[in-house]
Design a protein around this motif. Sequence first.
Motif, PDB file in Angstrom:
ATOM      1  N   ARG A  28      47.517  50.201  34.591  1.00 23.06           N
ATOM      2  CA  ARG A  28      48.221  50.078  35.870  1.00 23.06           C
ATOM      3  C   ARG A  28      48.137  48.621  36.336  1.00 23.06           C
ATOM      4  NH1 ARG A  28      43.450  53.091  37.701  1.00 23.06           N
ATOM      5  NH2 ARG A  28      42.158  51.777  39.058  1.00 23.06           N
ATOM      6  N   PRO A  29      48.948  48.228  37.296  1.00 19.90           N
ATOM      7  CA  PRO A  29      48.922  46.828  37.737  1.00 19.90           C
ATOM      8  C   PRO A  29      47.520  46.366  38.109  1.00 19.90           C
ATOM      9  CG  PRO A  29      50.798  47.954  38.688  1.00 19.90           C
ATOM     10  CD  PRO A  29      49.978  49.002  37.999  1.00 19.90           C
ATOM     11  N   ALA A  30      47.132  45.219  37.626  1.00 21.90           N
ATOM     12  CA  ALA A  30      45.788  44.699  37.855  1.00 21.90           C
ATOM     13  C   ALA A  30      45.623  44.262  39.304  1.00 21.90           C
ATOM     14  CB  ALA A  30      45.507  43.531  36.927  1.00 21.90           C
ATOM     15  N   VAL A  31      44.471  44.582  39.880  1.00 18.75           N
ATOM     16  CA  VAL A  31      44.128  44.113  41.218  1.00 18.75           C
ATOM     17  C   VAL A  31      43.945  42.600  41.194  1.00 18.75           C
ATOM     18  CG1 VAL A  31      42.376  44.198  43.026  1.00 18.75           C
ATOM     19  CG2 VAL A  31      43.053  46.298  41.832  1.00 18.75           C
ATOM     20  N   ALA A  32      43.286  42.107  40.154  1.00 13.60           N
ATOM     21  CA  ALA A  32      42.984  40.680  39.999  1.00 13.60           C
ATOM     22  C   ALA A  32      42.426  40.488  38.598  1.00 13.60           C
ATOM     23  CB  ALA A  32      41.981  40.220  41.053  1.00 13.60           C
ATOM     24  N   THR A  33      42.087  39.247  38.278  1.00 15.18           N
ATOM     25  CA  THR A  33      41.437  38.945  37.006  1.00 15.18           C
ATOM     26  C   THR A  33      39.942  38.811  37.229  1.00 15.18           C
ATOM     27  OG1 THR A  33      43.388  37.812  36.152  1.00 15.18           O
ATOM     28  CG2 THR A  33      41.299  37.312  35.093  1.00 15.18           C
ATOM     29  N   LEU A  34      39.163  39.363  36.300  1.00 15.60           N
ATOM     30  CA  LEU A  34      37.705  39.346  36.380  1.00 15.60           C
ATOM     31  C   LEU A  34      37.156  38.737  35.093  1.00 15.60           C
ATOM     32  CD1 LEU A  34      35.158  40.278  37.937  1.00 15.60           C
ATOM     33  CD2 LEU A  34      35.363  42.479  36.768  1.00 15.60           C
ATOM     34  N   LEU A  35      36.461  37.601  35.210  1.00 15.46           N
ATOM     35  CA  LEU A  35      35.833  36.927  34.072  1.00 15.46           C
ATOM     36  C   LEU A  35      34.357  37.287  34.042  1.00 15.46           C
ATOM     37  CD1 LEU A  35      35.797  34.763  31.751  1.00 15.46           C
ATOM     38  CD2 LEU A  35      35.233  33.094  33.549  1.00 15.46           C
ATOM     39  N   LEU A  36      33.877  37.787  32.899  1.00 14.46           N
ATOM     40  CA  LEU A  36      32.479  38.153  32.718  1.00 14.46           C
ATOM     41  C   LEU A  36      31.822  37.142  31.778  1.00 14.46           C
ATOM     42  CD1 LEU A  36      32.837  42.034  32.292  1.00 14.46           C
ATOM     43  CD2 LEU A  36      32.531  40.703  34.393  1.00 14.46           C
ATOM     44  N   VAL A  37      30.763  36.489  32.253  1.00 15.44           N
ATOM     45  CA  VAL A  37      30.080  35.441  31.486  1.00 15.44           C
ATOM     46  C   VAL A  37      28.676  35.936  31.137  1.00 15.44           C
ATOM     47  CG1 VAL A  37      29.418  33.016  31.428  1.00 15.44           C
ATOM     48  CG2 VAL A  37      31.353  33.734  32.854  1.00 15.44           C
ATOM     49  N   PRO A  38      28.382  36.146  29.859  1.00 16.26           N
ATOM     50  CA  PRO A  38      27.078  36.698  29.478  1.00 16.26           C
ATOM     51  C   PRO A  38      25.974  35.653  29.499  1.00 16.26           C
ATOM     52  CG  PRO A  38      28.392  36.285  27.523  1.00 16.26           C
ATOM     53  CD  PRO A  38      29.277  35.957  28.699  1.00 16.26           C
ATOM     54  N   GLY A  39      24.752  36.136  29.367  1.00 12.46           N
ATOM     55  CA  GLY A  39      23.592  35.257  29.333  1.00 12.46           C
ATOM     56  C   GLY A  39      23.328  34.689  27.953  1.00 12.46           C
ATOM     57  N   GLY A 103      28.502  36.376  36.415  1.00 13.21           N
ATOM     58  CA  GLY A 103      27.635  35.825  35.375  1.00 13.21           C
ATOM     59  C   GLY A 103      26.231  36.376  35.477  1.00 13.21           C
ATOM     60  N   THR A 104      25.634  36.703  34.329  1.00 15.06           N
ATOM     61  CA  THR A 104      24.251  37.169  34.287  1.00 15.06           C
ATOM     62  C   THR A 104      23.369  36.103  33.662  1.00 15.06           C
ATOM     63  OG1 THR A 104      24.598  38.249  32.142  1.00 15.06           O
ATOM     64  CG2 THR A 104      24.905  39.595  34.093  1.00 15.06           C
ATOM     65  N   SER A 105      22.192  35.916  34.221  1.00 15.16           N
ATOM     66  CA  SER A 105      21.196  35.000  33.677  1.00 15.16           C
ATOM     67  C   SER A 105      21.817  33.613  33.464  1.00 15.16           C
ATOM     68  CB  SER A 105      20.617  35.588  32.384  1.00 15.16           C
ATOM     69  OG  SER A 105      19.482  34.882  31.968  1.00 15.16           O
ATOM     70  N   MET A 106      21.812  33.089  32.237  1.00 17.45           N
ATOM     71  CA  MET A 106      22.438  31.795  32.000  1.00 17.45           C
ATOM     72  C   MET A 106      23.911  31.813  32.396  1.00 17.45           C
ATOM     73  SD  MET A 106      23.130  29.709  28.465  1.00 17.45           S
ATOM     74  CE  MET A 106      24.609  30.690  28.180  1.00 17.45           C
ATOM     75  N   GLY A 107      24.562  32.964  32.258  1.00 17.97           N
ATOM     76  CA  GLY A 107      25.949  33.079  32.680  1.00 17.97           C
ATOM     77  C   GLY A 107      26.120  32.844  34.168  1.00 17.97           C
ATOM     78  N   GLY A 108      25.050  33.077  34.943  1.00 18.30           N
ATOM     79  CA  GLY A 108      25.084  32.750  36.364  1.00 18.30           C
ATOM     80  C   GLY A 108      25.144  31.253  36.581  1.00 18.30           C
ATOM     81  N   TYR A 109      24.378  30.485  35.786  1.00 22.25           N
ATOM     82  CA  TYR A 109      24.454  29.021  35.859  1.00 22.25           C
ATOM     83  C   TYR A 109      25.884  28.565  35.577  1.00 22.25           C
ATOM     84  CZ  TYR A 109      19.341  29.193  34.853  1.00 22.25           C
ATOM     85  OH  TYR A 109      17.987  29.442  34.848  1.00 22.25           O
ATOM     86  N   VAL A 110      26.435  29.136  34.500  1.00 25.92           N
ATOM     87  CA  VAL A 110      27.784  28.748  34.079  1.00 25.92           C
ATOM     88  C   VAL A 110      28.796  29.088  35.176  1.00 25.92           C
ATOM     89  CG1 VAL A 110      29.591  29.144  32.361  1.00 25.92           C
ATOM     90  CG2 VAL A 110      27.199  29.018  31.638  1.00 25.92           C
ATOM     91  N   SER A 111      28.653  30.252  35.782  1.00 25.43           N
ATOM     92  CA  SER A 111      29.592  30.684  36.816  1.00 25.43           C
ATOM     93  C   SER A 111      29.560  29.755  38.024  1.00 25.43           C
ATOM     94  CB  SER A 111      29.268  32.112  37.249  1.00 25.43           C
ATOM     95  OG  SER A 111      29.373  33.001  36.160  1.00 25.43           O
ATOM     96  N   LEU A 112      28.361  29.374  38.448  1.00 26.06           N
ATOM     97  CA  LEU A 112      28.236  28.468  39.592  1.00 26.06           C
ATOM     98  C   LEU A 112      28.822  27.097  39.270  1.00 26.06           C
ATOM     99  CD1 LEU A 112      24.642  29.393  40.795  1.00 26.06           C
ATOM    100  CD2 LEU A 112      26.777  29.853  42.001  1.00 26.06           C
ATOM    101  N   GLN A 113      28.555  26.599  38.066  1.00 30.71           N
ATOM    102  CA  GLN A 113      29.102  25.294  37.678  1.00 30.71           C
ATOM    103  C   GLN A 113      30.615  25.362  37.528  1.00 30.71           C
ATOM    104  OE1 GLN A 113      27.851  22.406  37.671  1.00 30.71           O
ATOM    105  NE2 GLN A 113      29.610  21.326  36.788  1.00 30.71           N
ATOM    106  N   LEU A 114      31.119  26.470  37.028  1.00 30.06           N
ATOM    107  CA  LEU A 114      32.567  26.658  36.927  1.00 30.06           C
ATOM    108  C   LEU A 114      33.206  26.558  38.305  1.00 30.06           C
ATOM    109  CD1 LEU A 114      35.157  27.510  35.390  1.00 30.06           C
ATOM    110  CD2 LEU A 114      34.426  29.891  35.698  1.00 30.06           C
TER     111      LEU A 114
END
Length: 204
Positions: A28-39, A103-114
């Motif tokens: 169905r039509p997407a509400v938005a885009t969701l990027l998942l960044v692993p640790g 982002g989880t763990s290191m992915g949280g660092y990446v998400s904040l820097q992004l």
Amino acid sequence: MEDGDAGQLYVTAPDGATIAAEVIVPARPAVATLLLVPGLGYGPWSWAPQRVEFAAGYQLVLLHNRGTGQSDAPSGPYSIDTLADDAAAVLRALGSPPTHVVGTSMGGYVSLQLAAAHPDLVASVVVIASSPGGAGAPLASQQPEAAARDVAVIAGQLLASGRHLTLLALTDNLGPALDEHPAWRRWTLPRGIGPRSPRGHRTC
């Protein structure tokens, strides 16, 4: 890709490395885009428990950090800045509106820097079991006041630019220290969101 499809996206990072991401388009039509960044050392498989529910309403983008999965593994070390630029290359290739990033763990660092380096690409950030990171970053378990200061400063920068930020799984001693930090209280309390949200959860 057609609605309901899943496919692999390959993009070229600024340094020439190939970065992969799995893209799932909901039926169905997407509400938005969701990027998942692993640790660190994890890949898209680490999001398996959430994948079905997220993919039901969002265009879901599961990033393969460089050195993992289908992405290139050039000689390292890799900086958080580089990993954030990789994620930005994926989002620019998709051409989606500003994206919600988790982002989880290191992915949280990446998400904040992004969000800090490419604010035009990010609608909101959810950081799980992570911290601001960076050289000399204090350990929350040993210096909760200093760690809370770093989190509050970054949170303030993101919120001042109109972004939404959620922090999950804060340590028991970092949460109370963050609650009392003036920069954090300035953003949470006027918005009617008390600092004592559900255990381990801060949002504004």
